[in-house]
Write an enzyme that holds these catalytic residues in place. Structure first.
Site, PDB file in Angstrom:
ATOM      1  N   GLN A 253       0.842  -1.197   0.000  1.00 30.76           N
ATOM      2  CA  GLN A 253       0.000   0.000   0.000  1.00 30.76           C
ATOM      3  C   GLN A 253       0.880   1.251   0.000  1.00 30.76           C
ATOM      4  OE1 GLN A 253      -2.033  -1.610   3.712  1.00 30.76           O
ATOM      5  NE2 GLN A 253      -3.794  -0.708   2.717  1.00 30.76           N
TER       6      GLN A 253
ATOM      7  N   ASP B  11       6.259   4.761  -1.221  1.00 29.14           N
ATOM      8  CA  ASP B  11       7.551   5.356  -0.878  1.00 29.14           C
ATOM      9  C   ASP B  11       8.762   4.770  -1.622  1.00 29.14           C
ATOM     10  OD1 ASP B  11       8.025   2.874   0.425  1.00 29.14           O
ATOM     11  OD2 ASP B  11       7.284   3.663   2.341  1.00 29.14           O
TER      12      ASP B  11
ATOM     13  N   HIS C 264      -1.364   1.263  -4.473  1.00 31.10           N
ATOM     14  CA  HIS C 264      -1.743   2.670  -4.310  1.00 31.10           C
ATOM     15  C   HIS C 264      -0.856   3.586  -5.150  1.00 31.10           C
ATOM     16  CE1 HIS C 264      -3.906   1.904  -0.180  1.00 31.10           C
ATOM     17  NE2 HIS C 264      -4.564   1.432  -1.207  1.00 31.10           N
TER      18      HIS C 264
ATOM     19  N   CYS D 169       0.967  14.204 -16.210  1.00 32.19           N
ATOM     20  CA  CYS D 169       0.129  15.310 -16.656  1.00 32.19           C
ATOM     21  C   CYS D 169      -1.219  14.733 -17.074  1.00 32.19           C
ATOM     22  CB  CYS D 169       0.804  16.019 -17.821  1.00 32.19           C
ATOM     23  SG  CYS D 169      -0.236  17.314 -18.515  1.00 32.19           S
TER      24      CYS D 169
ATOM     25  N   SER E 290      -2.957  -2.003   9.146  1.00 33.39           N
ATOM     26  CA  SER E 290      -4.074  -2.223  10.052  1.00 33.39           C
ATOM     27  C   SER E 290      -5.281  -2.781   9.298  1.00 33.39           C
ATOM     28  CB  SER E 290      -4.424  -0.923  10.780  1.00 33.39           C
ATOM     29  OG  SER E 290      -4.503   0.139   9.859  1.00 33.39           O
TER      30      SER E 290
HETATM   31 ZN   LIG Z   1       1.172  18.035 -20.212  1.00 38.41          ZN
END
Ligand SMILES: [Zn+2]
Length: 242
Positions: A99, A102, A117, A125, A188
């Site tokens: 999840q 990082d 995630h 963009c 959790s």
């Molecule tokens: Zn763009």
């Protein structure tokens, strides 16, 4: 004792599938979300991490993600990430579903990685589809604009109000169904659909092991629950599986 029992379960049901959450990265200095000292205690997710908030006020949302990028840039993988990468190399771990956004599993060397995630690795963009890597996005703060068309970039993480990436969640569900043992680390298990993955494993005859500080809704159905630190526990597990 409990790590011995966990090692025994892994030996019986290898290769295991691992599901990780914020609790594996707190030892790397990355705050979790839901604890009393977590990110959501300081930042209202509906204001800083919801897709509607991003559309309404991208500058405010980027103020939040800019801070998170700075923390990630200085963070290093810890024993927990490294132990999982080692166990994958040695054939004990089939895949890590995370999840976390990082990148610490990747940096520790995990290869079979499902980031349900998304990840802070890139920003995109929404207007022209350009994809910009993290080290360039950092240069464009506080409000990163697309180098191609000038529209505001969005971090490639799943925000509240957005669907999870379909291919990633399908892969995660497939892995959970096939897992003889699903090892949950530092989650959790409150956020769906990821919190439904243990059900997929259990419904298909697999077992569940949980390493987490604090209880989860699945503790009663797990074969083993270790209420302890992720890094220390996974390091001990890797040693017992040598
Ligand atoms: Zn763009």
């Amino acid at each position: 004792m409990s790590v011995d029992r966990l090692a025994e379960l892994v030996r019986e049901h290898r290769p295991l599938v691992v599901l990780t959450g914020a609790g594996i990265s707190t030892d790397s200095g990355i705050p979790d979300f839901r604890s009393a000292t977590g990110i959501w205690a300081k930042y209202d997710p509906m204001e800083y991490a919801h897709i509607d908030a991003f559309r309404r006020d991208p500058e405010k949302v980027w103020e939040f993600y800019g801070r998170r990028l700075a923390v990630l840039r200085d963070a290093e993988p810890n024993d927990g990430h490294r132990a999982l990468a080692e166990l994958e190399d040695r054939g004990w771990v089939r895949a890590v579903i995370t999840q976390n956004v990082d990148r610490l599993h990747e940096r520790a060397g995990s290869r079979a990685l499902v980031e349900v995630h998304g990840s802070m690795r890139t920003s995109s963009c929404l207007h022209c589809g350009a994809v910009v890597p993290m080290h360039e996005v950092v240069q464009l703060l506080p409000l990163p604009h697309c180098p191609s068309c000038g529209d505001v970039l969005k971090p490639d993480v799943v925000m509240f109000g957005e669907l999870l990436p379909a291919a990633q969640i399908a892969r995660a569900e497939h892995l959970a169904r096939e897992a003889g043992l699903l090892l949950v680390v530092g989650s959790s298990l409150e956020v769906y659909p990821v919190a439904g993955l243990p059900l997929e494993t259990l419904a298909n005859g697999g077992m569940l092991a949980i390493v987490n500080r604090g209880g989860t809704q699945f503790d009663a159905r797990a074969s083993i629950v270790i209420d302890g630190a992720a890094g220390e526990t996974l390091r001990a597990l890797a040693q017992r599986l040598e």
